[in-house]
Design a protein around this motif. Sequence first.
Motif, short mmCIF file in Angstrom:
data_model
loop_
_atom_site.label_atom_id
_atom_site.label_comp_id
_atom_site.label_asym_id
_atom_site.label_seq_id
_atom_site.Cartn_x
_atom_site.Cartn_y
_atom_site.Cartn_z
N MET A 1 -10.69 -12.69 0.12
CA MET A 1 -11.36 -11.55 0.73
C MET A 1 -12.46 -11.05 -0.20
N PRO A 2 -13.62 -10.73 0.35
CA PRO A 2 -14.70 -10.21 -0.51
C PRO A 2 -14.24 -8.97 -1.26
N PHE A 3 -14.57 -8.94 -2.55
CA PHE A 3 -14.14 -7.82 -3.38
C PHE A 3 -15.36 -6.99 -3.76
N ASP A 4 -15.92 -6.35 -2.75
CA ASP A 4 -17.13 -5.57 -3.01
C ASP A 4 -16.89 -4.07 -2.82
N ASN A 5 -15.66 -3.70 -2.46
CA ASN A 5 -15.39 -2.28 -2.25
C ASN A 5 -14.10 -1.81 -2.92
N GLY A 6 -13.43 -2.71 -3.63
CA GLY A 6 -12.24 -2.31 -4.38
C GLY A 6 -10.93 -2.35 -3.63
N LEU A 7 -10.96 -2.82 -2.35
CA LEU A 7 -9.72 -2.93 -1.58
C LEU A 7 -9.01 -4.24 -1.92
N LEU A 8 -7.71 -4.14 -2.22
CA LEU A 8 -6.93 -5.32 -2.55
C LEU A 8 -5.93 -5.62 -1.44
N PHE A 9 -5.96 -6.87 -0.96
CA PHE A 9 -5.00 -7.36 0.02
C PHE A 9 -4.13 -8.38 -0.69
N LEU A 10 -2.92 -7.97 -1.05
CA LEU A 10 -2.07 -8.80 -1.91
C LEU A 10 -0.77 -9.23 -1.25
N HIS A 11 -0.33 -8.50 -0.24
CA HIS A 11 0.97 -8.79 0.35
C HIS A 11 0.95 -10.10 1.15
N ARG A 12 2.06 -10.83 1.07
CA ARG A 12 2.23 -12.07 1.82
C ARG A 12 3.53 -12.02 2.61
N ASP A 13 3.55 -12.77 3.72
CA ASP A 13 4.79 -12.82 4.50
C ASP A 13 5.75 -13.82 3.90
N ASP A 14 6.88 -14.03 4.56
CA ASP A 14 7.90 -14.92 4.03
C ASP A 14 7.43 -16.36 3.89
N ASN A 15 6.40 -16.71 4.60
CA ASN A 15 5.85 -18.06 4.51
C ASN A 15 4.72 -18.17 3.49
N GLY A 16 4.44 -17.05 2.81
CA GLY A 16 3.39 -17.07 1.80
C GLY A 16 2.00 -16.84 2.35
N THR A 17 1.91 -16.50 3.64
CA THR A 17 0.61 -16.26 4.26
C THR A 17 0.13 -14.85 3.93
N LEU A 18 -1.11 -14.74 3.53
CA LEU A 18 -1.67 -13.45 3.15
C LEU A 18 -1.73 -12.52 4.36
N ASP A 19 -1.28 -11.28 4.17
CA ASP A 19 -1.33 -10.28 5.22
C ASP A 19 -2.63 -9.50 5.08
N LYS A 20 -3.60 -9.83 5.92
CA LYS A 20 -4.92 -9.20 5.84
C LYS A 20 -4.96 -7.87 6.58
N THR A 21 -3.81 -7.46 7.13
CA THR A 21 -3.77 -6.18 7.84
C THR A 21 -3.16 -5.07 6.98
N ARG A 22 -2.78 -5.40 5.73
CA ARG A 22 -2.13 -4.41 4.86
C ARG A 22 -2.95 -4.24 3.57
N ILE A 23 -3.41 -3.01 3.32
CA ILE A 23 -4.08 -2.71 2.05
C ILE A 23 -2.99 -2.46 1.00
N SER A 24 -3.02 -3.27 -0.06
CA SER A 24 -2.01 -3.15 -1.11
C SER A 24 -2.39 -2.13 -2.16
N ALA A 25 -3.69 -2.07 -2.47
CA ALA A 25 -4.15 -1.14 -3.52
C ALA A 25 -5.64 -0.96 -3.42
N TYR A 26 -6.09 0.16 -3.92
CA TYR A 26 -7.52 0.43 -4.03
C TYR A 26 -7.86 0.61 -5.50
N VAL A 27 -8.80 -0.19 -6.00
CA VAL A 27 -9.16 -0.13 -7.42
C VAL A 27 -10.65 0.13 -7.61
N GLY A 28 -11.31 0.61 -6.54
CA GLY A 28 -12.73 0.90 -6.64
C GLY A 28 -12.99 2.29 -7.21
#
Length: 517
Positions: free
Chosen positions: A411-438
């Motif tokens: 995911m582009p990292f131009d605004n500080g939003l981190l998408f880190l969570h994965r489901d049980d199959n290891g697929t990235l969950d792009k609908t969940r914001i894990s952290a904001y570091v901007g």
Amino acid sequence: MKHLITLIIFVAIGLMSAQAQWILTSGDVEMSGNTITAYVGTKTDIIIPATINIDGNDVEVKEIGANAFQSKGLTKVVLSDGITTLNGFSFADNEITELTLPTTLATITGGDFNNNKITTLNGAASKGLIYARNSDATVDETTIVSYGGDATTVNFIPDAVTTIGDNAFSHTLVEHFTIGSNVTALGDRSFDECSNLQTISLTNGKLTEIGQYAFHKSLGLNSVEIPSTVTTLGDGVFSYSSLKEATFESGTDIEVLPQLMFENAGSLQQFEVPNSVTKIGNYCFMRSGIEEFTFESSSKVVSIGSHCFQETDLGAISIPASVTTIYSAAFQACENLSYVSFDEGSQISTFGSYLFRDCTINTLVFPETVNVMGTDFFDGAHIENLVFMSNPGSINPNAFRNSNITFVNGMPFDNGLLFLHRDDNGTLDKTRISAYVGSATKINFIPAEVKTISTNAFKDKNISSVSIPASVTTIEDGAFADNTSLSSLEFESGSLLQSIGSNAFENCYFTSLEIPA
């Protein structure tokens, strides 16, 4: 008459010989108590007496201070009975060929006669090896404390010797050295600054310890094999050396690569860590020439010390699965570091601060086990692709400060939003914001597909306003807590919000707030 003339000549020669060996007086030395601290005379063939008359008082000479007679051009030296102690390099760097030591000498600190030309010791032929003394002033022939000979090839260490003492060969002109058959230890700085040392043979089946800075600044030494019998290496043992190759004999049991081991060893470009090693010390390879760094299979390394690879030319590294901790700034300023990975089954859980500070990395993949990232973790780092295989348990709020990262988990990292969570199959969950570091204070860029804002995701970020897209259904515990400047919260029309966790907006002071029905 002829016999009388001959007698006179012999007497004259004897007087001249006696006069040539100068007995030191108060004008030749500086003293502190019973210690000669400096030689200020000009004679080169000297006798140091048991007493020196100073202002009408006979003062006993008990000790020779460190460096007191160093580099004075001395050729012959007699130390009188009564002198008990030499304090280090006291007669180093002279031209001494004949040396007489007293029977009262109980302490020779180390390096006292290094870099001389001793051929005669106490009236007997000598190769310049000076031995330690026992407390009763008898000679301890198991320990060499100084080398005062001028041979550049030393292959004559007696079988009785078990220890090469601290500074024993430091600053000498030795080019080739072969360890004695029964030597078990090389002392601290034993070959320090031996700039002419080219080869050293250490394998004798008995050597177990090499002391601190033993080969520091050995600028002529190109290669070394550390015997399998060695179990202890001192700090900085090969620092500032010219080593191009450093290996361990097969079967080594070495467990610790000490701190500063190869610091500033600029010619060392490759190194493989034996599988017996469990710890790599702080600053171990800092500013060395390391480009390729590998671990033997089945590595047991558990920790990598702080600043370990700082300012090296390391190009890539694969961290063994056994490693659990990498300490602060381990890879700081590794400008050529293009790829970092962690072996399958990695146990890594903790990283120190500034770990990749000022690095340029193409791909960095973090394993599932990561729990902690320290302050300024990516400070100054240039990273093209950053991948987290799971959501780290703790991300320091300042971990990404001053970083230059292009993609995080694709995911582009131009605004500080981190998408880190994965489901049980290891697929990235792009609908969940894990952290904001901007650093933005107005949050109006949450993507429309986001459904969940995770626990503490925006906590304590000095945010002043937030716009929540209609897609968000869940705001978890503490998601926006401790943003004391947060006064405006807007929900997009048609909001699908279903739940707000406890303390989600704790310590936020809104001037107006309308929660969707």
